[in-house]
Design a protein around this motif. Structure first.
Motif, PDB file in Angstrom:
ATOM      1  N   VAL A  53       0.849  -1.186   0.000  1.00 14.12           N
ATOM      2  CA  VAL A  53       0.000   0.000   0.000  1.00 14.12           C
ATOM      3  C   VAL A  53       0.892   1.246   0.000  1.00 14.12           C
ATOM      4  N   ALA A  54       0.538   2.234  -0.802  1.00 15.31           N
ATOM      5  CA  ALA A  54       1.301   3.499  -0.779  1.00 15.31           C
ATOM      6  C   ALA A  54       0.760   4.399   0.324  1.00 15.31           C
ATOM      7  N   LEU A  55       1.674   4.890   1.153  1.00 12.58           N
ATOM      8  CA  LEU A  55       1.287   5.666   2.326  1.00 12.58           C
ATOM      9  C   LEU A  55       2.063   6.981   2.395  1.00 12.58           C
ATOM     10  N   PRO A  56       1.436   8.019   2.960  1.00  9.04           N
ATOM     11  CA  PRO A  56       2.164   9.274   3.113  1.00  9.04           C
ATOM     12  C   PRO A  56       3.135   9.202   4.296  1.00  9.04           C
ATOM     13  N   THR A  57       4.320   9.768   4.136  1.00  9.52           N
ATOM     14  CA  THR A  57       5.188  10.034   5.288  1.00  9.52           C
ATOM     15  C   THR A  57       5.527  11.519   5.207  1.00  9.52           C
ATOM     16  N   GLU A  58       6.229  12.041   6.189  1.00  8.90           N
ATOM     17  CA  GLU A  58       6.568  13.468   6.141  1.00  8.90           C
ATOM     18  C   GLU A  58       7.646  13.768   5.098  1.00  8.90           C
ATOM     19  N   THR A  59       8.384  12.733   4.661  1.00  6.69           N
ATOM     20  CA  THR A  59       9.450  12.962   3.671  1.00  6.69           C
ATOM     21  C   THR A  59       8.886  12.854   2.259  1.00  6.69           C
ATOM     22  N   VAL A  60       8.591  11.625   1.822  1.00  7.94           N
ATOM     23  CA  VAL A  60       7.952  11.387   0.522  1.00  7.94           C
ATOM     24  C   VAL A  60       6.932  10.253   0.727  1.00  7.94           C
ATOM     25  N   TYR A  61       6.110   9.964  -0.290  1.00  8.50           N
ATOM     26  CA  TYR A  61       5.189   8.833  -0.162  1.00  8.50           C
ATOM     27  C   TYR A  61       5.987   7.532  -0.192  1.00  8.50           C
ATOM     28  N   GLY A  62       5.616   6.578   0.675  1.00 15.37           N
ATOM     29  CA  GLY A  62       6.304   5.300   0.744  1.00 15.37           C
ATOM     30  C   GLY A  62       5.417   4.188   0.224  1.00 15.37           C
ATOM     31  N   LEU A  63       6.057   3.095  -0.227  1.00 15.38           N
ATOM     32  CA  LEU A  63       5.312   1.906  -0.647  1.00 15.38           C
ATOM     33  C   LEU A  63       5.549   0.839   0.414  1.00 15.38           C
ATOM     34  N   ALA A  64       4.505   0.563   1.221  1.00 12.87           N
ATOM     35  CA  ALA A  64       4.700  -0.213   2.449  1.00 12.87           C
ATOM     36  C   ALA A  64       4.215  -1.648   2.346  1.00 12.87           C
ATOM     37  N   ALA A  65       4.933  -2.529   3.060  1.00 11.65           N
ATOM     38  CA  ALA A  65       4.510  -3.923   3.272  1.00 11.65           C
ATOM     39  C   ALA A  65       4.870  -4.283   4.701  1.00 11.65           C
ATOM     40  N   ASP A  66       4.202  -5.307   5.244  1.00 13.91           N
ATOM     41  CA  ASP A  66       4.583  -5.831   6.550  1.00 13.91           C
ATOM     42  C   ASP A  66       6.032  -6.325   6.458  1.00 13.91           C
ATOM     43  N   ALA A  67       6.921  -5.729   7.247  1.00 13.15           N
ATOM     44  CA  ALA A  67       8.353  -6.040   7.113  1.00 13.15           C
ATOM     45  C   ALA A  67       8.675  -7.487   7.481  1.00 13.15           C
ATOM     46  N   PHE A  68       7.794  -8.142   8.248  1.00 12.69           N
ATOM     47  CA  PHE A  68       8.052  -9.526   8.651  1.00 12.69           C
ATOM     48  C   PHE A  68       7.489 -10.540   7.657  1.00 12.69           C
ATOM     49  N   ASN A  69       6.881 -10.048   6.574  1.00  9.44           N
ATOM     50  CA  ASN A  69       6.274 -10.938   5.580  1.00  9.44           C
ATOM     51  C   ASN A  69       7.061 -10.861   4.264  1.00  9.44           C
ATOM     52  N   PRO A  70       8.001 -11.805   4.031  1.00  9.29           N
ATOM     53  CA  PRO A  70       8.858 -11.699   2.844  1.00  9.29           C
ATOM     54  C   PRO A  70       8.101 -11.721   1.520  1.00  9.29           C
ATOM     55  N   GLU A  71       6.968 -12.454   1.460  1.00  9.47           N
ATOM     56  CA  GLU A  71       6.211 -12.469   0.190  1.00  9.47           C
ATOM     57  C   GLU A  71       5.654 -11.073  -0.107  1.00  9.47           C
ATOM     58  N   ALA A  72       5.193 -10.411   0.943  1.00  8.43           N
ATOM     59  CA  ALA A  72       4.671  -9.049   0.756  1.00  8.43           C
ATOM     60  C   ALA A  72       5.801  -8.108   0.352  1.00  8.43           C
ATOM     61  N   VAL A  73       6.960  -8.269   0.994  1.00 11.38           N
ATOM     62  CA  VAL A  73       8.109  -7.400   0.687  1.00 11.38           C
ATOM     63  C   VAL A  73       8.551  -7.598  -0.769  1.00 11.38           C
ATOM     64  N   THR A 180       5.840  13.127  -3.989  1.00 11.91           N
ATOM     65  CA  THR A 180       5.507  13.914  -2.801  1.00 11.91           C
ATOM     66  C   THR A 180       4.003  14.194  -2.716  1.00 11.91           C
ATOM     67  N   SER A 181       3.233  13.530  -3.582  1.00 12.31           N
ATOM     68  CA  SER A 181       1.769  13.636  -3.499  1.00 12.31           C
ATOM     69  C   SER A 181       1.180  12.320  -4.003  1.00 12.31           C
ATOM     70  N   ALA A 182      -0.104  12.095  -3.676  1.00 10.80           N
ATOM     71  CA  ALA A 182      -0.763  10.860  -4.105  1.00 10.80           C
ATOM     72  C   ALA A 182      -0.850  10.804  -5.636  1.00 10.80           C
ATOM     73  N   SER A 183      -1.051  11.964  -6.269  1.00  8.86           N
ATOM     74  CA  SER A 183      -1.169  11.933  -7.734  1.00  8.86           C
ATOM     75  C   SER A 183       0.166  11.542  -8.365  1.00  8.86           C
ATOM     76  N   ALA A 184       1.276  11.927  -7.744  1.00  7.34           N
ATOM     77  CA  ALA A 184       2.594  11.514  -8.263  1.00  7.34           C
ATOM     78  C   ALA A 184       2.782  10.003  -8.086  1.00  7.34           C
ATOM     79  N   VAL A 185       2.300   9.446  -6.976  1.00 10.58           N
ATOM     80  CA  VAL A 185       2.372   7.983  -6.781  1.00 10.58           C
ATOM     81  C   VAL A 185       1.587   7.289  -7.883  1.00 10.58           C
ATOM     82  N   LEU A 186       0.407   7.826  -8.157  1.00 11.24           N
ATOM     83  CA  LEU A 186      -0.452   7.206  -9.173  1.00 11.24           C
ATOM     84  C   LEU A 186       0.254   7.183 -10.531  1.00 11.24           C
ATOM     85  N   LYS A 187       0.924   8.282 -10.854  1.00 13.27           N
ATOM     86  CA  LYS A 187       1.647   8.323 -12.146  1.00 13.27           C
ATOM     87  C   LYS A 187       2.724   7.248 -12.184  1.00 13.27           C
ATOM     88  N   GLU A 188       3.348   6.983 -11.057  1.00 14.46           N
ATOM     89  CA  GLU A 188       4.441   6.008 -11.009  1.00 14.46           C
ATOM     90  C   GLU A 188       3.931   4.562 -10.982  1.00 14.46           C
TER      91      GLU A 188
END
Ligand code: AMP
Ligand code: MG
Length: 364
Positions: A53-73, A180-188
């Motif tokens: 899931v793409a999530l906002p952070t204070e730096t840039v938008y991140g693409l997150a997965a449960d770090a303990f789940n290698p298939e998700a990573v 740095t915005s949700a629309s930029a994530v969508l483009k990527e």
């Protein structure tokens, strides 16, 4: 002819939340105050199911997965087309979770505590020996793990609700400009990920500062600066002797985000250290990435630019320039130019991180 200015010079620069485009494959949920609970629940449902899931952070938008789940990573690497030798940052929701992902050696415990107290939650990433529970895929087989605690309320709420650390690199395709915005994530990543949580523009706009700590007998430790970022060398100096880690080559197995070429627009970017270096080719369309965009500035008057974008219009504030850097790079990238010409900023404080990104964007 006066240079044409692109629209959207205003700051903050995100489009209004409700204008995010909707697509069949990649869903966007808005995380404004009254919708925050639903957004957190939607993200956690997917993360628990091993999705990304793409999530906002204070730096840039991140693409997150449960770090303990290698298939998700693994899905993060696939969606970003990121080489598996480039390790991910692990985000903890609570400072007490540090022990779940890292083993802090006694010799550096005091410095880790000082840095965490001074800068967490916030844009500082610390490289530490990895806990065996962290999958090797997360750290690209390195014995160390990069850890940070984000200050973004949505990101924190999701991490707490999930109760698992999140592996989350920037939500862009590998080597490209960080979003740095949700629309930029969508483009990527449109059609590559199931969900983007839209919380508007990021407040910092540059990726976190990354350090590792080398203890020294009877002296303050060395803080190796792996990536310049919002926490500046000047701020870190109180806690140790700051030494820059040199960029390493493409072939190096620990190449990581230190690759010389990174954060790059598709349009070639020329970092023009001084105006007299400019050698325009006839018939080519050039746009200027200016610092202040002053009408009589030496870069603005240098050429009949197709368009001009300013990092900090008029005022020349480095914090504003950092915040707008990737946004303005994207605008110029979409302007159909033959090349983007970037003006340097002064290399002090946040200017170090801005120049680092401009240099990498200009390296091919
Ligand atoms: P991103 O989140 O996309 O900005 O990338 C994370 C960056 O963190 C990587 O590209 C590396 O530069 C750095 N990193 C992550 N883990 C480590 C590590 N164990 N050692 C050194 N650098 C790391
Ligand atoms: Mg990145």
């Amino acid at each position: 002819m006066p240079p044409k200015k692109l629209e959207n010079q205003a700051w903050p620069t995100t489009p209004p939340l409700w204008q995010s485009p909707r697509v069949p494959d990649t869903r966007i949920v808005h995380a404004a105050d009254d919708e925050m609970k639903e957004a957190v629940a939607a993200a956690c449902d997917l993360l628990r199911a091993g999705e990304i899931v793409a999530l906002p952070t204070e730096t840039v938008y991140g693409l997150a997965a449960d770090a303990f789940n290698p298939e998700a990573v693994a899905k993060i690497f696939a969606a970003k087309e990121r080489p598996s030798f480039d390790p991910l940052i692990v985000h903890i929701a609570r400072r007490g979770d540090l022990q779940r992902v890292a083993i802090v050696p006694t010799e550096i415990e005091e410095t880790v505590n000082q840095l965490a107290s001074a800068f967490w939650p916030g844009p500082l990433t610390i490289i530490l020996p990895k806990h065996p529970d962290v999958p090797d895929l997360v750290t690209s087989g390195l014995p160390t793990v990069a850890v940070r605690q984000s200050a973004h309320p949505i990101f924190r709420a999701i991490g707490k609700e999930l109760n698992s650390p999140l592996a989350a690199p920037s939500a862009n395709r590998f080597g490209r400009i960080s979003p740095t915005s949700a629309s930029a994530v969508l483009k990527e990543l449109d059609g590559r990920i199931p969900l983007i949580v839209d919380a508007g523009a990021c407040s910092q706009g540059l990726e976190s500062t990354i350090v590792s700590i080398e203890p020294r007998d009877g002296k303050k430790p060395i803080l190796h600066l792996h990536r310049a970022g919002p926490i500046t060398k000047e701020e870190l100096q109180k806690y140790g002797k700051v030494e820059k880690v040199r960029a390493i080559s493409e072939s190096h197995p620990q190449a990581t985000g230190q690759l010389a070429s990174h954060y790059a627009p598709l349009t070639p970017l020329i970092l023009l250290e001084k105006p007299s270096d400019f050698q325009p080719e006839p018939g080519k369309r050039y746009g200027l990435l200016s610092y202040k965009g002053e009408d009589d500035g030496p870069y603005v008057t240098l050429h009949d630019w197709e368009c001009i974008e300013s990092l900090s219009p008029g005022s020349g504030k480095l914090a504003e320039a950092a915040l707008r850097l990737f946004f303005t790079m994207r605008l110029l990238d979409e302007a159909g130019l033959d090349a983007i010409v970037a003006e340097p900023v002064s290399e002090t404080g946040l200017g170090v991180a801005i120049m680092d990104r401009l240099r990498r964007a200009s390296t091919r």
